[in-house]
Design a protein around this motif. Sequence first.
Motif, PDB file in Angstrom:
ATOM      1  N   ILE A 145       0.845  -1.205   0.000  1.00  0.00           N
ATOM      2  CA  ILE A 145       0.000   0.000   0.000  1.00  0.00           C
ATOM      3  C   ILE A 145       0.875   1.248   0.000  1.00  0.00           C
ATOM      4  N   LEU A 146       1.951   1.237   0.783  1.00  0.00           N
ATOM      5  CA  LEU A 146       2.872   2.372   0.801  1.00  0.00           C
ATOM      6  C   LEU A 146       3.586   2.518  -0.540  1.00  0.00           C
ATOM      7  N   ILE A 147       3.971   1.391  -1.157  1.00  0.00           N
ATOM      8  CA  ILE A 147       4.610   1.431  -2.478  1.00  0.00           C
ATOM      9  C   ILE A 147       3.654   2.039  -3.503  1.00  0.00           C
ATOM     10  N   THR A 148       2.383   1.640  -3.431  1.00  0.00           N
ATOM     11  CA  THR A 148       1.378   2.176  -4.358  1.00  0.00           C
ATOM     12  C   THR A 148       1.236   3.681  -4.186  1.00  0.00           C
ATOM     13  N   ALA A 149       1.263   4.131  -2.934  1.00  0.00           N
ATOM     14  CA  ALA A 149       1.146   5.571  -2.671  1.00  0.00           C
ATOM     15  C   ALA A 149       2.336   6.338  -3.224  1.00  0.00           C
ATOM     16  N   ARG A 180      -1.118   6.983  16.585  1.00  0.00           N
ATOM     17  CA  ARG A 180      -1.624   8.032  15.707  1.00  0.00           C
ATOM     18  C   ARG A 180      -1.226   9.429  16.160  1.00  0.00           C
ATOM     19  N   ALA A 181      -0.790   9.585  17.395  1.00  0.00           N
ATOM     20  CA  ALA A 181      -0.394  10.918  17.876  1.00  0.00           C
ATOM     21  C   ALA A 181       1.001  11.317  17.385  1.00  0.00           C
ATOM     22  N   TYR A 182       1.747  10.364  16.782  1.00  0.00           N
ATOM     23  CA  TYR A 182       3.122  10.642  16.365  1.00  0.00           C
ATOM     24  C   TYR A 182       3.167  10.960  14.875  1.00  0.00           C
ATOM     25  N   ASP A 183       3.773  12.086  14.525  1.00  0.00           N
ATOM     26  CA  ASP A 183       3.824  12.525  13.131  1.00  0.00           C
ATOM     27  C   ASP A 183       4.539  11.522  12.229  1.00  0.00           C
ATOM     28  N   ARG A 184       5.547  10.823  12.747  1.00  0.00           N
ATOM     29  CA  ARG A 184       6.368   9.966  11.894  1.00  0.00           C
ATOM     30  C   ARG A 184       5.556   8.828  11.273  1.00  0.00           C
ATOM     31  N   ALA A 242       8.464  11.455   1.743  1.00  0.00           N
ATOM     32  CA  ALA A 242       8.521  10.153   2.414  1.00  0.00           C
ATOM     33  C   ALA A 242       8.760   9.011   1.423  1.00  0.00           C
ATOM     34  N   ALA A 243       8.507   9.271   0.129  1.00  0.00           N
ATOM     35  CA  ALA A 243       8.669   8.220  -0.875  1.00  0.00           C
ATOM     36  C   ALA A 243      10.096   7.678  -0.893  1.00  0.00           C
ATOM     37  N   ARG A 244      11.074   8.552  -0.661  1.00  0.00           N
ATOM     38  CA  ARG A 244      12.467   8.107  -0.700  1.00  0.00           C
ATOM     39  C   ARG A 244      12.741   7.080   0.389  1.00  0.00           C
ATOM     40  N   ASP A 245      12.292   7.347   1.616  1.00  0.00           N
ATOM     41  CA  ASP A 245      12.524   6.396   2.705  1.00  0.00           C
ATOM     42  C   ASP A 245      11.768   5.093   2.484  1.00  0.00           C
ATOM     43  N   ILE A 246      10.545   5.178   1.954  1.00  0.00           N
ATOM     44  CA  ILE A 246       9.771   3.957   1.684  1.00  0.00           C
ATOM     45  C   ILE A 246      10.503   3.091   0.673  1.00  0.00           C
ATOM     46  N   ARG A 247      10.999   3.719  -0.402  1.00  0.00           N
ATOM     47  CA  ARG A 247      11.711   2.953  -1.434  1.00  0.00           C
ATOM     48  C   ARG A 247      13.001   2.340  -0.889  1.00  0.00           C
TER      49      ARG A 247
END
Length: 799
Positions: free
Chosen positions: A392-396, A439-443, A461-466
């Motif tokens: 799901i994160l990769i798709t985003a 959910r209270a944490y931004d990260r 954030a895409a760079r860290d996900i990849r």
Amino acid sequence: MMTLPPKFQKWFAARGWRIHPHQQELLDCSSAPATLLIAPTGGGKTLAGFLPSLVELADGKHGGLHTLYISPLKALAADIRRNLARPIAEMGLPVRVEDRTGDTPQSRRRRQRADPPHILLTTPESLALLVSYPDASRIFAGLSRVIVDEIHALAESKRGDQLMLALARLGSLAPGMRRVGLSATVDDPQAIAAFLARHPQSCRIVRADPGPRPDIAMLTTAAPPPWAGGGGRHAIPEVLQAIRAHRTTLIFHNTRAQAELFFRDLWLANEDGLPIAIHHGSLSREARERVEAAMAEGKLRAVVCTGSLDLGIDWGDVDLVIQIGAPKNIKRLVQRIGRAGHRYNAPSRALLVPANQWEVIECQAALQAVLENDLDGEERGPGGLDVLCQHILITACAGPFDADHLYAEIRTAGPYANLARADFDACLEFCATGGYALRAYDRWQRLIRRDGLWQLRDPRAARDIRMNIGTITESEMVRVRWQNRLGGQPLGEIEESFAATLAPGDTFLIGGQIVRHVGLREMVLEVAPAPGREPRIAVYSGTKFATSTQLSDRILRLLNDCPETLPEHAARWVALQARRSRLPRPGRLLVETFPVEGRPHVCVYGFMGRNAQQTLGLLLTKRMEELGLDPLGFVAADHATLIWGLNEVSDPAQLFDPDALRDGLEGWLIGNAVMKRTFRSVALVAGLIARNHAGARKSGRQATFSSDILYDTLCRYDPDHLLLRITRDEAMRGLVDFARIETRLAAIGNRIDHVALDRVSPFAAPLLLEHGRVPVHGAGRERVLAETAARLMAQAGLD
């Protein structure tokens, strides 16, 4: 029938070849949505997979990416590129072939995205990275075929889940895409077809002629195998003799540590100076490539190796395979045997070398299974939800998406065909917020919904996900290289936990060389040569295999139905067990009780595999504690668990209450390191913890520390968190293998054969010599300490 173009017919004829029936059949069904080819090693299945693509590309009219080839091994992709280069060059085909793996330079990767080759050879991880880019729709717009090699190996792991999710994405980007799966070892073709195809009923299964039965036997040695432990070093004289009698021999081991030890002893005994090398996954890429090149050129007489050479790479003129130690799994053994000969309609030659006396029985059962082509395989569970979170994160990363459309797309992936919407929504919620407690944490606030579409909250954030794509979460490794004054060249990797125990001056084995620890700098261990010194052995975890259920059942049948087929010394041992105690029987549970040096012992022959037998030891000792039987410790093997304590077990049946065992397991797991280790793996895959960041990489200790804090936090404040649920399921199914215990005990019911003996039985005796004893810290240990203290005080006159 599709006829081969004249150019192809001439190329086949020039080599004296005729197209095999299964190769023709893949041409004929090249328009089918999905095809599964089951063909023996050396049967030309790789050429069969590529032949339709080469024919379609021969006219030079197709621009861009036409065929995607996916392999579980980077080296296999490189090998296929070399093998394809020859027919393409000799027929003058206008086809460009390139590979793309973690070893591909960044500049070439960028060029491949801008100008894809006609045929791209890659791995599941690299494909997942490709579909994460916004321009994926352009890259894959003209994709016609996907070839998944060694599909059986991918179907058994989370890498297969990740691959099928990526193919589901490609199915949306290139709706006309056709899928082809290739394998030599498929135990359940329908299950693999369901794994591969969007619609299992549309998958055509093509079976090639299996060819002649392999020429396989147990190696006869002058020295009998030891009663326990081993590693096969007793057979080195006979192994060397076999190497001399063949052109190239592959010597397979089940673990990297065993391979290192065997290679060292083999080299010391190699008085003829035969060119012998070692190959496993912890060696540096440069070291592996040197060995692979030497093999391909026919310069090596033998290679000691592990699973790194299991799969379908055609390395030179291999004409013998030796399996050291029981294979544990028939499919794996068949795959390894296929490395020898690698020619169609020519029998592969292999020798089995049991590492200890019990493995003589296991090897005989495995040998019979291979000759009967009776492959084993465990039923595959549903796709991992942690892998789905990563997808799901990769798709985003590729751009905004509609949840309903993504859910429908994911359900076209075989492992996720029955995915419940509630589970999908839970994964989406986790990716968006991290879950209730986080959910209270931004990260962990990574996704946001705008205009009905989900997208990354912060595009950066895409760079860290990849950087964290992938499902392989082995123990953290430390790179090893020569110290700078020796050139600083890489040697390979050792486990971080082992490196932490080393002090300057300590020695260990890597790549068959004894090296000395010089210093540890920024996760790189510098070493110097230390020839002639007795080494410590690097703790390579590799893969620790457990005997499969089917092979365990075969062993039981062998013991009871045809023990006379065993070698003479093993047959005598089995007969002695039958006289003095009883043989374990299918559908029943043998439990022996006997004293050893005044201590009561109980031996349970479960035949459940090492993980399950180890778990059984933990649960039975916990149950014995509850019953006041004061256990002191246990040791487990694939076939049995031996427990010792202070009080005799008179009624074993009371130990095996299924509900009590499950309650005991769940209570034991809550705060156990097994759960924390499993959670760490799940958290890395799902993206809760990032191992890699721009310009930095977390050490294994840092990642473990982070995951332990998160695990304790979630257990306290959000016990129903998605990742905890995944962790519990995986721990029960994988590391502790409790499902196998429950299945076996349910099949046995109350059919327990209790044999009370006055001394240790022939089958139980070797267990007393096994490594890996687990002490029990409970009432029994306290009682022993109290009795010892009282005795010492009495001797000192202080009672």
